[in-house]
Design a protein around this motif. Structure first.
Motif, PDB file in Angstrom:
ATOM      1  N   MET A 107      90.573  47.487  44.610  1.00  0.00           N
ATOM      2  CA  MET A 107      91.247  48.656  43.543  1.00  0.00           C
ATOM      3  C   MET A 107      92.413  47.944  42.743  1.00  0.00           C
ATOM      4  SD  MET A 107      92.172  52.650  44.166  1.00  0.00           S
ATOM      5  CE  MET A 107      92.793  53.678  42.602  1.00  0.00           C
ATOM      6  N   ARG A 108      92.767  48.786  41.364  1.00  0.00           N
ATOM      7  CA  ARG A 108      93.735  48.045  40.675  1.00  0.00           C
ATOM      8  C   ARG A 108      94.801  49.368  40.543  1.00  0.00           C
ATOM      9  NH1 ARG A 108      93.097  43.875  37.667  1.00  0.00           N
ATOM     10  NH2 ARG A 108      95.108  43.803  37.852  1.00  0.00           N
ATOM     11  N   VAL A 109      95.952  48.806  40.380  1.00  0.00           N
ATOM     12  CA  VAL A 109      96.975  49.682  40.311  1.00  0.00           C
ATOM     13  C   VAL A 109      96.677  50.678  38.833  1.00  0.00           C
ATOM     14  CG1 VAL A 109      99.395  50.100  39.384  1.00  0.00           C
ATOM     15  CG2 VAL A 109      99.147  48.590  41.532  1.00  0.00           C
ATOM     16  N   SER A 110      96.334  50.019  37.821  1.00  0.00           N
ATOM     17  CA  SER A 110      96.082  50.935  36.582  1.00  0.00           C
ATOM     18  C   SER A 110      94.889  51.718  36.718  1.00  0.00           C
ATOM     19  CB  SER A 110      95.744  49.883  35.397  1.00  0.00           C
ATOM     20  OG  SER A 110      94.624  48.945  35.836  1.00  0.00           O
ATOM     21  N   TRP A 111      94.232  51.878  38.042  1.00  0.00           N
ATOM     22  CA  TRP A 111      93.162  52.808  37.912  1.00  0.00           C
ATOM     23  C   TRP A 111      93.925  54.195  38.735  1.00  0.00           C
ATOM     24  CZ3 TRP A 111      88.915  49.501  40.661  1.00  0.00           C
ATOM     25  CH2 TRP A 111      88.437  48.473  39.891  1.00  0.00           C
ATOM     26  N   LEU A 112      95.064  54.043  39.248  1.00  0.00           N
ATOM     27  CA  LEU A 112      95.471  55.118  39.813  1.00  0.00           C
ATOM     28  C   LEU A 112      95.677  56.394  39.047  1.00  0.00           C
ATOM     29  CD1 LEU A 112      98.341  53.242  42.131  1.00  0.00           C
ATOM     30  CD2 LEU A 112      96.190  54.505  42.937  1.00  0.00           C
ATOM     31  N   ALA A 113      96.003  56.356  37.930  1.00  0.00           N
ATOM     32  CA  ALA A 113      96.500  57.563  37.145  1.00  0.00           C
ATOM     33  C   ALA A 113      95.541  58.697  37.123  1.00  0.00           C
ATOM     34  CB  ALA A 113      96.775  57.089  35.564  1.00  0.00           C
ATOM     35  N   ASP A 114      94.163  58.236  37.093  1.00  0.00           N
ATOM     36  CA  ASP A 114      93.335  59.361  36.829  1.00  0.00           C
ATOM     37  C   ASP A 114      93.143  59.738  38.400  1.00  0.00           C
ATOM     38  OD1 ASP A 114      90.278  59.843  37.901  1.00  0.00           O
ATOM     39  OD2 ASP A 114      90.351  60.127  35.534  1.00  0.00           O
ATOM     40  N   LEU A 115      93.209  59.019  39.274  1.00  0.00           N
ATOM     41  CA  LEU A 115      93.146  59.709  40.690  1.00  0.00           C
ATOM     42  C   LEU A 115      94.316  60.865  41.134  1.00  0.00           C
ATOM     43  CD1 LEU A 115      91.286  59.268  43.482  1.00  0.00           C
ATOM     44  CD2 LEU A 115      92.912  57.640  44.021  1.00  0.00           C
ATOM     45  N   LEU A 116      95.364  60.167  40.665  1.00  0.00           N
ATOM     46  CA  LEU A 116      96.582  61.013  41.046  1.00  0.00           C
ATOM     47  C   LEU A 116      96.684  62.393  40.154  1.00  0.00           C
ATOM     48  CD1 LEU A 116      99.313  57.950  41.094  1.00  0.00           C
ATOM     49  CD2 LEU A 116      98.695  59.715  42.994  1.00  0.00           C
ATOM     50  N   LEU A 117      96.373  62.371  38.908  1.00  0.00           N
ATOM     51  CA  LEU A 117      96.204  63.586  38.212  1.00  0.00           C
ATOM     52  C   LEU A 117      95.192  64.461  38.665  1.00  0.00           C
ATOM     53  CD1 LEU A 117      96.034  62.047  34.438  1.00  0.00           C
ATOM     54  CD2 LEU A 117      97.784  63.808  35.366  1.00  0.00           C
ATOM     55  N   GLU A 118      93.902  64.082  39.444  1.00  0.00           N
ATOM     56  CA  GLU A 118      93.071  65.218  39.677  1.00  0.00           C
ATOM     57  C   GLU A 118      92.946  65.417  41.258  1.00  0.00           C
ATOM     58  OE1 GLU A 118      89.231  64.221  38.274  1.00  0.00           O
ATOM     59  OE2 GLU A 118      89.726  63.857  36.442  1.00  0.00           O
ATOM     60  N   SER A 119      93.999  64.559  42.124  1.00  0.00           N
ATOM     61  CA  SER A 119      93.845  64.784  43.239  1.00  0.00           C
ATOM     62  C   SER A 119      94.880  65.796  43.899  1.00  0.00           C
ATOM     63  CB  SER A 119      93.935  63.332  44.044  1.00  0.00           C
ATOM     64  OG  SER A 119      92.950  62.727  43.804  1.00  0.00           O
ATOM     65  N   GLY A 120      95.804  66.313  43.196  1.00  0.00           N
ATOM     66  CA  GLY A 120      96.643  67.088  43.686  1.00  0.00           C
ATOM     67  C   GLY A 120      97.895  66.598  44.277  1.00  0.00           C
ATOM     68  N   ASN A 129      84.254  48.916  40.238  1.00  0.00           N
ATOM     69  CA  ASN A 129      84.854  49.130  38.860  1.00  0.00           C
ATOM     70  C   ASN A 129      85.642  50.510  38.800  1.00  0.00           C
ATOM     71  OD1 ASN A 129      83.066  51.290  38.120  1.00  0.00           O
ATOM     72  ND2 ASN A 129      81.600  49.793  37.459  1.00  0.00           N
ATOM     73  N   ALA A 130      86.218  50.780  37.877  1.00  0.00           N
ATOM     74  CA  ALA A 130      87.265  52.126  38.108  1.00  0.00           C
ATOM     75  C   ALA A 130      86.409  53.446  38.167  1.00  0.00           C
ATOM     76  CB  ALA A 130      88.157  52.236  36.663  1.00  0.00           C
ATOM     77  N   ARG A 131      85.216  53.695  37.521  1.00  0.00           N
ATOM     78  CA  ARG A 131      84.559  54.517  37.626  1.00  0.00           C
ATOM     79  C   ARG A 131      84.062  55.021  39.129  1.00  0.00           C
ATOM     80  NH1 ARG A 131      79.511  55.837  37.496  1.00  0.00           N
ATOM     81  NH2 ARG A 131      78.867  53.873  36.722  1.00  0.00           N
ATOM     82  N   VAL A 132      83.431  53.917  39.650  1.00  0.00           N
ATOM     83  CA  VAL A 132      82.855  54.059  40.956  1.00  0.00           C
ATOM     84  C   VAL A 132      83.967  54.263  41.989  1.00  0.00           C
ATOM     85  CG1 VAL A 132      80.799  53.041  40.441  1.00  0.00           C
ATOM     86  CG2 VAL A 132      82.486  51.584  41.436  1.00  0.00           C
ATOM     87  N   THR A 133      84.885  53.462  41.672  1.00  0.00           N
ATOM     88  CA  THR A 133      86.192  53.851  42.735  1.00  0.00           C
ATOM     89  C   THR A 133      86.764  55.191  42.506  1.00  0.00           C
ATOM     90  OG1 THR A 133      86.864  51.552  42.280  1.00  0.00           O
ATOM     91  CG2 THR A 133      88.602  52.815  43.314  1.00  0.00           C
ATOM     92  N   TRP A 134      86.950  55.788  41.364  1.00  0.00           N
ATOM     93  CA  TRP A 134      87.404  57.145  41.137  1.00  0.00           C
ATOM     94  C   TRP A 134      86.524  58.043  42.117  1.00  0.00           C
ATOM     95  CZ3 TRP A 134      87.871  56.273  35.369  1.00  0.00           C
ATOM     96  CH2 TRP A 134      89.243  55.698  35.229  1.00  0.00           C
ATOM     97  N   ASP A 135      85.012  57.788  41.721  1.00  0.00           N
ATOM     98  CA  ASP A 135      84.033  58.526  42.355  1.00  0.00           C
ATOM     99  C   ASP A 135      84.359  58.761  43.860  1.00  0.00           C
ATOM    100  OD1 ASP A 135      83.245  59.575  40.002  1.00  0.00           O
ATOM    101  OD2 ASP A 135      81.533  58.189  39.913  1.00  0.00           O
ATOM    102  N   LEU A 136      84.259  57.525  44.449  1.00  0.00           N
ATOM    103  CA  LEU A 136      84.263  57.251  45.927  1.00  0.00           C
ATOM    104  C   LEU A 136      85.268  58.035  46.521  1.00  0.00           C
ATOM    105  CD1 LEU A 136      82.698  56.299  48.443  1.00  0.00           C
ATOM    106  CD2 LEU A 136      83.737  54.201  48.074  1.00  0.00           C
TER     107      LEU A 136
END
Length: 383
Positions: A198-211, A131-138
């Motif tokens: 993974m889904r495209v709609s999950w990217l915003a969080d990752l991009l915001l926090e990854s630099g 899901n989105a959360r575990v994908t972000w974490d990993l």
């Protein structure tokens, strides 16, 4: 407009455009604040194209990189070592779309550490699944060179961590593998991750926090080709009734993500890669390197020369050696009529967004004079 219809519209907006952070507000409460701070004004319109309705941002402001994403700290607050160089995520909505070929190509860059389908652990070895959360974490852990013990045991068994020179840390004992991989990761120039879970709609969080060093390559392929191949080789990904809506939603959402994060997300269409591998890969290198006229890296040029020549084609279904010009439309001679018609029915919106024709019959599909493409520049943005 009735009150109930207005409420439904507002709910759809929140789900699609505010990303799945809302679903995990307790765990990622800070992310919603980051999004609001980064994008204080988000004019949104409901688009209607070919019978499909979806939300799009209109002229969103550029996303400033939050300062908190550029420094990693330990629990004690002391600065933590960060990996060097590029972070590259190759994302494809479904398997059998050429993601292994593209991921392996990118990982030919010197000093690259390649993570092949890291979400396979969550899909096959955890009750929670993907899901989105575990994908972000990993993914955040991987891009920060932090590796959970259970994930690492699974990854070593499945060879999910790779280098061009061979299996990294293969000689390390299990208890020392984590330290070995972390040290190697921190000293690599590039970290390349390839995912289909993974889904495209999950990217915003990752991009915001990854630099700003994290860049995303969204890979797409005609779903008729993907599902024809899945029927033969990947039985767990053959359900077009479930996956077609995901493909369409990702195609609809990718332009919004690109506009929110300019210069950090690009798209590659597999058919274009097959027909003009050097041209497409040269453009891709311009995007990743930030130098639009940069010469193709020698390692990439060599990989293309070896892997796209029909004389070197290998029989393995998962091989990255292929005759790419034939590969672009080979599925037309192999797909069965029932699958063709079913996928065209369920994936019609995605096929059209890619700028491809429906064939409506096996005879038309087999007739190579019936063109696959109907538009030189499809609505799906390729830049």
């Amino acid at each position: 407009m009735s009150l109930s219809h207005q409420l439904k519209t507002i709910f759809a907006l929140l789900i699609i455009c505010m990303v799945p952070v809302i679903l995990y507000n307790d765990h990622y409460r800070g992310t919603l604040g980051l999004i609001k701070n980064a994008f204080p004004s988000k004019p949104i319109a409901l688009a209607d194209w070919n019978g499909e309705k979806f939300w799009r941002l209109q002229n969103p402001p550029a996303a400033p990189a939050p300062s908190s994403t550029t420094v990693s700290t330990t629990s004690a607050g002391a600065p933590e070592a960060l990996p060097k160089g590029h972070k590259i995520l190759v994302l494809s909505t479904v398997g059998r779309s050429g993601s292994s070929f593209l991921g392996e190509l990118i990982a030919q860059l010197p000093d690259s550490l390649y993570f092949f389908e890291p979400m396979m652990f969550n899909s096959k070895a955890t009750p929670e699944g993907v899901n989105a959360r575990v994908t972000w974490d990993l993914l955040k852990n991987i891009f920060s060179c932090r590796f959970d013990h259970d994930w690492l045991v699974f990854a070593r068994r499945r060879s999910l961590v790779r280098k061009k020179e061979g299996k990294p840390c293969a000689r390390s004992r299990a208890e020392g593998a984590g330290d070995c991989l972390r040290k190697l990761c921190l000293n690599q120039t590039n970290i390349v991750v390839k995912v289909i879970r993974m889904r495209v709609s999950w990217l915003a969080d990752l991009l915001l926090e990854s630099g700003p060093e994290l860049k995303v390559v969204h890979l797409v392929r005609d779903p008729r080709a993907s599902f024809r191949s899945s029927r033969m080789f990947v039985q767990t990904q053959k359900d077009y009734t479930e996956l077609c809506p995901r493909i369409l939603e990702d195609l609809q959402m990718i332009d919004t993500v690109k506009r929110l994060f300019p210069g950090r997300v690009t798209s590659v269409k597999y058919e274009d890669l097959c027909l003009d591998p050097k041209g497409v890969v040269t453009d891709l290198w311009g995007f990743l390197s930030g130098a639009r006229k940069a010469a193709l890296p020698p390692a990439w040029a060599l990989y293309l020369a070896e892997h796209t020549d029909g004389a070197n084609t290998r029989g393995n279904a998962y091989s990255t050696w292929r005759d790419t010009r034939k590969e672009a439309e080979a599925w037309r001679q192999e797909i069965g009529e029932s699958l063709l018609l079913a996928v065209e029915e369920h994936c019609g919106g995605a096929i059209a967004l890619l700028g491809h024709n429906k064939f409506h019959s096996l005879a038309n599909a087999r007739n190579i004079s019936f063109p696959l493409r109907w538009a030189k520049k499809p609505l799906y943005t390729l830049i």
